[in-house]
Design an enzyme around this catalytic site. Structure first.
Site, PDB file in Angstrom:
ATOM      1  N   HIS A 189      -7.853  -5.164  -0.571  1.00 51.56           N
ATOM      2  CA  HIS A 189      -6.664  -4.430  -0.133  1.00 51.56           C
ATOM      3  C   HIS A 189      -5.947  -5.227   0.952  1.00 51.56           C
ATOM      4  O   HIS A 189      -6.047  -4.948   2.152  1.00 51.56           O
ATOM      5  CB  HIS A 189      -7.056  -3.051   0.379  1.00 51.56           C
ATOM      6  CG  HIS A 189      -5.890  -2.109   0.504  1.00 51.56           C
ATOM      7  ND1 HIS A 189      -5.129  -1.718  -0.580  1.00 51.56           N
ATOM      8  CD2 HIS A 189      -5.334  -1.493   1.584  1.00 51.56           C
ATOM      9  CE1 HIS A 189      -4.180  -0.894  -0.180  1.00 51.56           C
ATOM     10  NE2 HIS A 189      -4.276  -0.754   1.138  1.00 51.56           N
TER      11      HIS A 189
ATOM     12  N   ASP B 142      -9.551  -4.509  -5.021  1.00 54.72           N
ATOM     13  CA  ASP B 142      -9.063  -3.512  -4.056  1.00 54.72           C
ATOM     14  C   ASP B 142      -9.945  -2.266  -4.112  1.00 54.72           C
ATOM     15  O   ASP B 142     -10.085  -1.638  -5.155  1.00 54.72           O
ATOM     16  CB  ASP B 142      -7.614  -3.149  -4.395  1.00 54.72           C
ATOM     17  CG  ASP B 142      -6.902  -2.415  -3.270  1.00 54.72           C
ATOM     18  OD1 ASP B 142      -7.570  -1.708  -2.498  1.00 54.72           O
ATOM     19  OD2 ASP B 142      -5.671  -2.545  -3.173  1.00 54.72           O
TER      20      ASP B 142
ATOM     21  N   SER C 221       0.829  -1.204   0.000  1.00 53.10           N
ATOM     22  CA  SER C 221       0.000   0.000   0.000  1.00 53.10           C
ATOM     23  C   SER C 221       0.872   1.266   0.000  1.00 53.10           C
ATOM     24  O   SER C 221       1.636   1.493  -0.931  1.00 53.10           O
ATOM     25  CB  SER C 221      -0.966  -0.041   1.188  1.00 53.10           C
ATOM     26  OG  SER C 221      -1.954   0.956   1.084  1.00 53.10           O
TER      27      SER C 221
END
EC number: 3.1.1.-
Length: 262
Positions: free
Chosen positions: A237, A205, A151
């Protein structure tokens, strides 16, 4: 205009953090770590490979450390891992709340066209480069240095690799995005462009949209950077075991190549 994008930032962050915590808790409880503290210290002193792992927004380095227990092949026997924690910073996408953050994120969810905060990003890149420089000064070959991140940590991984003046072993981006504008590509050195990139992204995601990751491939190709992009259907995610298994093989291939050429 920004308000519509900021309706549920706290919820999105909570989902992202919980998915990370549950993933690592599951594998940590199911794979025993038999290495003692003294054994780890000896391994670090004999290390010929260095892997830096950069966590996501609101997370911490120690929470991600169990990931190294999954890499049990002999190629990782003399590998030093480092899991630093981001400093506490106010984060715009969370209404200025202070949390562990490598750099500021203006909005969530992140799309291919989301605004960038290059100023805070470049400060974070300098810190990553200082870590890499220290390891190289300690005797690690640059080609045996790898940066991985999830991320926000994945976005920082990309920037750190491409703005580093030397070729390193590789950079692995999980659920990341391009955190800088195209004008910064003129700062990429020819050596930096030789560093291979592995990009893994879940199609489902909802925090860093798949389109944000997908946009990286043509961007990097145009900049002259080699990137292998892997899409994972059904993955949100988070990091999956399948992604990490592929990362292991990807790293092993490069470690073996580096070993045979040295």
């Amino acid at each position: 205009m920004r308000t519509s994008r900021l309706k549920k930032p706290i919820v999105l962050l909570t989902i992202a953090l919980l998915s990370s915590v549950f993933f690592f808790a599951f594998f940590f409880l199911n794979k025993s770590d038999v290495s003692s503290t003294s054994a780890l210290r000896n391994r670090d002193s004999m290390a010929r490979t260095f892997i830096l792992w950069l966590h996501g927004l609101g997370d911490s380095g120690p929470a991600n450390e169990p990931i190294k227990t999954l890499f049990r092949s002999q190629e990782f026997r003399n590998t030093k891992w480092l899991f630093p924690s981001a400093p506490p910073n106010p984060v715009s996408c969370n209404y200025g709340a202070v949390m562990p953050s490598w750099f500021d994120i203006p909005e969530l969810p992140l799309t291919a066209g989301s605004p960038k905060d290059e100023s805070s990003l470049l400060k974070a890149v300098k810190n990553v480069h200082a870590i890499i420089d220290k390891e190289i000064a300690g005797g690690i070959n640059p080609e045996n240095v790898y940066i991985c991140g999830f991320s926000q940590g994945g976005a920082l991984t990309l920037a750190s690799v491409l703005l580093y003046p030397k070729t390193i072993g590789g950079g692995a981006v999980f659920s990341g995005w391009i955190p800088f504008n195209s004008s910064i590509t003129n700062q990429f050195t020819e050596d930096a462009k030789k560093t291979p990139i592995l990009w893994s992204h879940g199609i489902d995601d909802k925090t860093v949209l798949f389109e944000a990751g997908q946009a990286a491939l043509p961007f990097l190709q145009q900049a002259g950077v080699t990137c292998e992009f892997k899409a994972y259907p059904g993955l949100g995610h988070s990091i999956s075991n399948e992604e990490l298994q592929y990362l292991e093989s990807w790293l092993k291939q490069r470690m073996q190549s580096s070993s045979s050429s040295s």
